[in-house]
Design a protein around this motif. Structure first.
Motif, PDB file in Angstrom:
ATOM      1  N   GLU A   1       1.001  -1.213  -0.694  1.00 43.77           N
ATOM      2  CA  GLU A   1       0.573   0.251  -0.131  1.00 43.77           C
ATOM      3  C   GLU A   1       0.727   0.886  -0.181  1.00 43.77           C
ATOM      4  N   GLN A   2       1.773   0.994   1.086  1.00 42.40           N
ATOM      5  CA  GLN A   2       2.543   3.202   0.301  1.00 42.40           C
ATOM      6  C   GLN A   2       3.372   2.770  -0.347  1.00 42.40           C
ATOM      7  N   ALA A   3       4.047   1.609  -0.742  1.00 42.52           N
ATOM      8  CA  ALA A   3       4.674   1.886  -2.129  1.00 42.52           C
ATOM      9  C   ALA A   3       3.565   2.394  -3.598  1.00 42.52           C
ATOM     10  N   SER A   4       2.535   1.782  -3.389  1.00 47.52           N
ATOM     11  CA  SER A   4       1.735   1.585  -4.005  1.00 47.52           C
ATOM     12  C   SER A   4       1.731   3.698  -4.762  1.00 47.52           C
ATOM     13  N   ARG A   5       1.250   3.918  -3.153  1.00 45.48           N
ATOM     14  CA  ARG A   5       1.243   5.825  -2.907  1.00 45.48           C
ATOM     15  C   ARG A   5       2.613   5.749  -4.278  1.00 45.48           C
ATOM     16  N   GLY A   6       3.380   5.710  -2.733  1.00 42.85           N
ATOM     17  CA  GLY A   6       4.976   6.526  -3.214  1.00 42.85           C
ATOM     18  C   GLY A   6       4.898   6.623  -5.260  1.00 42.85           C
TER      19      GLY A   6
ATOM     20  N   THR B   1      -0.581   1.220 -13.522  1.00 40.38           N
ATOM     21  CA  THR B   1      -0.212   0.686 -14.507  1.00 40.38           C
ATOM     22  C   THR B   1       0.210  -0.730 -14.030  1.00 40.38           C
ATOM     23  N   PRO B   2      -0.242  -1.775 -14.673  1.00 45.93           N
ATOM     24  CA  PRO B   2       0.034  -3.117 -14.269  1.00 45.93           C
ATOM     25  C   PRO B   2       1.737  -3.003 -14.001  1.00 45.93           C
ATOM     26  N   LEU B   3       2.794  -2.653 -15.330  1.00 46.50           N
ATOM     27  CA  LEU B   3       3.571  -2.348 -14.717  1.00 46.50           C
ATOM     28  C   LEU B   3       4.102  -1.694 -13.503  1.00 46.50           C
ATOM     29  N   LEU B   4       3.260  -0.752 -13.308  1.00 46.06           N
ATOM     30  CA  LEU B   4       3.361  -0.201 -11.741  1.00 46.06           C
ATOM     31  C   LEU B   4       3.384  -1.037 -10.429  1.00 46.06           C
ATOM     32  N   ARG B   5       2.769  -1.614 -10.675  1.00 45.60           N
ATOM     33  CA  ARG B   5       1.972  -2.500  -9.980  1.00 45.60           C
ATOM     34  C   ARG B   5       2.735  -3.511  -9.827  1.00 45.60           C
ATOM     35  N   LEU B   6       3.542  -4.401 -10.915  1.00 43.76           N
ATOM     36  CA  LEU B   6       4.365  -4.976 -10.127  1.00 43.76           C
ATOM     37  C   LEU B   6       5.765  -4.790 -10.281  1.00 43.76           C
ATOM     38  N   GLY B   7       5.855  -3.287  -9.797  1.00 44.91           N
ATOM     39  CA  GLY B   7       7.452  -3.010  -8.808  1.00 44.91           C
ATOM     40  C   GLY B   7       6.831  -3.124  -7.739  1.00 44.91           C
ATOM     41  N   ALA B   8       5.390  -1.748  -7.227  1.00 43.68           N
ATOM     42  CA  ALA B   8       4.926  -2.254  -5.779  1.00 43.68           C
ATOM     43  C   ALA B   8       4.537  -3.739  -5.056  1.00 43.68           C
TER      44      ALA B   8
END
Length: 354
Positions: A120-125, A142-149
């Motif tokens: 949750e914190q990584a997603s917000r950042g 995006t799916p790629l950003l969600r993968l990173g989080a």
């Protein structure tokens, strides 16, 4: 006079507004920190409950997976999911199916709590940085950003609880022929520290770090992307409003778990084998000759891959995949849905996809 009255009125209104704002800020100054801490605590509790429930539900399959991963290829005891479970039941009874589950839960509860909260914190950042970079304040992950989080969350959670995972693996395969007889989690931790040193608690950490990126990252990315797609597209009449049913969310979690574990599974096998180095006398890793013994003595992750493939073939990297698939599909699904349901019960408004 009229002008002075107007000025006095404006001054009075301004004073009242300022006092109101100051009072509001004062109230927020007192309540905001405590509210934030309570929200964090609830989020951690939800993640911990989700992890404990999901892992206990599939504990027998979790143990069988580990036994299949580390068993000696020259002395096969476990030949598949059904046969393996029957063998454990026949030789160790009902309790044998749940051996190591206490240690597993002691590890997975904090691991799951940290993982969901970190995500949750990584997603917000990441979302904040993405919006700043694109200049679009309405942009979504995006799916790629969600993968990173998800990858960030997995690395943080795995690193924080890795020693527990290491001793859990040993407790799971422990028998009366094991070189050490651990009485429990803390006894195992202290024994490993005393006999093998602190570095032994992180055996197999590197393949775990590498494996957690596609595994946890894909779990979150696939789960959220599927939910987002179903809500926006509403295919097959599955979604009538903005809320997905429990069954549909379970299906999303199952798909996420299947994709993630299939890609990352060979790294999980290597990690487990590296953790078992020094346990050549354990019943499940007894070596029948010098060659098989050498295959269990690894100098690192690459060496473990090389020896496993050389002595047992490429298929050895997927030993235990079937029971693991049967385990992971409901486990991941239950974890995601339990997390969201517990947060609903605790009154935490923000959920994963938010």
């Amino acid at each position: 006079m009229a002008s002075e009255d107007v000025k006095r009125s404006e001054s009075a209104v301004s004073t009242i507004v300022n006092l109101a704002e100051e009072a509001k800020l004062a109230r927020e100054g007192v309540k905001a920190p405590s509210y934030a801490m309570l929200s964090i605590f609830k989020s951690l509790v939800a993640g911990g409950v989700a992890g404990g429930v999901s892992r206990t539900a599939v504990a027998p399959l979790e143990r069988l997976k580990i036994l299949l991963q580390v068993q000696n290829p020259h002395s096969i005891k476990y030949n598949g999911t059904i046969q393996g479970l029957k063998y454990i039941w026949r030789t160790e009874g009902f309790r044998g199916l749940f051996k190591g589950n206490g240690t597993n839960c002691a590890r997975i509860v904090p691991n799951s709590a940290v993982k969901f909260f970190s995500y949750e914190q990584a997603s917000r950042g990441i979302l904040y940085a993405y919006r700043e970079q694109t200049g679009n304040q309405d942009a979504q992950l995006t799916p790629l950003l969600r993968l990173g989080a998800g990858a960030c969350a997995g690395i943080i959670a795995m690193s924080a609880t890795y020693p527990m995972d290491m001793v859990r693996g040993r407790l799971t395969v422990q028998t009366d022929k094991s070189p050490y007889q651990y009485r429990g989690i803390f006894h195992a931790l202290s024994t490993v520290l005393r006999e093998e040193g602190p570095r032994a608690l992180y055996k197999g950490w590197l393949p775990s770090v590498i494996g957690v990126i596609p595994y946890v990252g894909l779990n979150f990315a696939v789960y959220e992307s599927l939910k987002d797609w179903l809500i926006k597209k509403r295919p097959f009449g599955l979604v009538e409003d903005s809320e997905l049913s429990v069954t549909t969310r379970l299906a999303c979690g199952a798909a996420a778990g299947t994709v993630g574990q299939t890609i990352a599974y060979p790294l999980d096998v290597i990690r487990r084998r590296m953790q078992m180095v020094g346990w050549n006398n354990a019943a499940s890793v007894v070596t029948g000759d010098g060659r098989s013994k050498a295959a269990l003595e690894y100098t690192g992750m690459i060496d473990a891959f090389r020896k496993t493939v050389r002595y047992e073939g490429f298929r050895a990297l997927y030993k235990g995949l079937v029971p693991n698939s049967v385990k992971v599909v409901p486990s991941i699904a239950i974890a995601f849905v339990s997390y969201e349901m517990v947060k609903d019960v605790l009154g935490v408004e923000i959920r994963i996809s938010d």
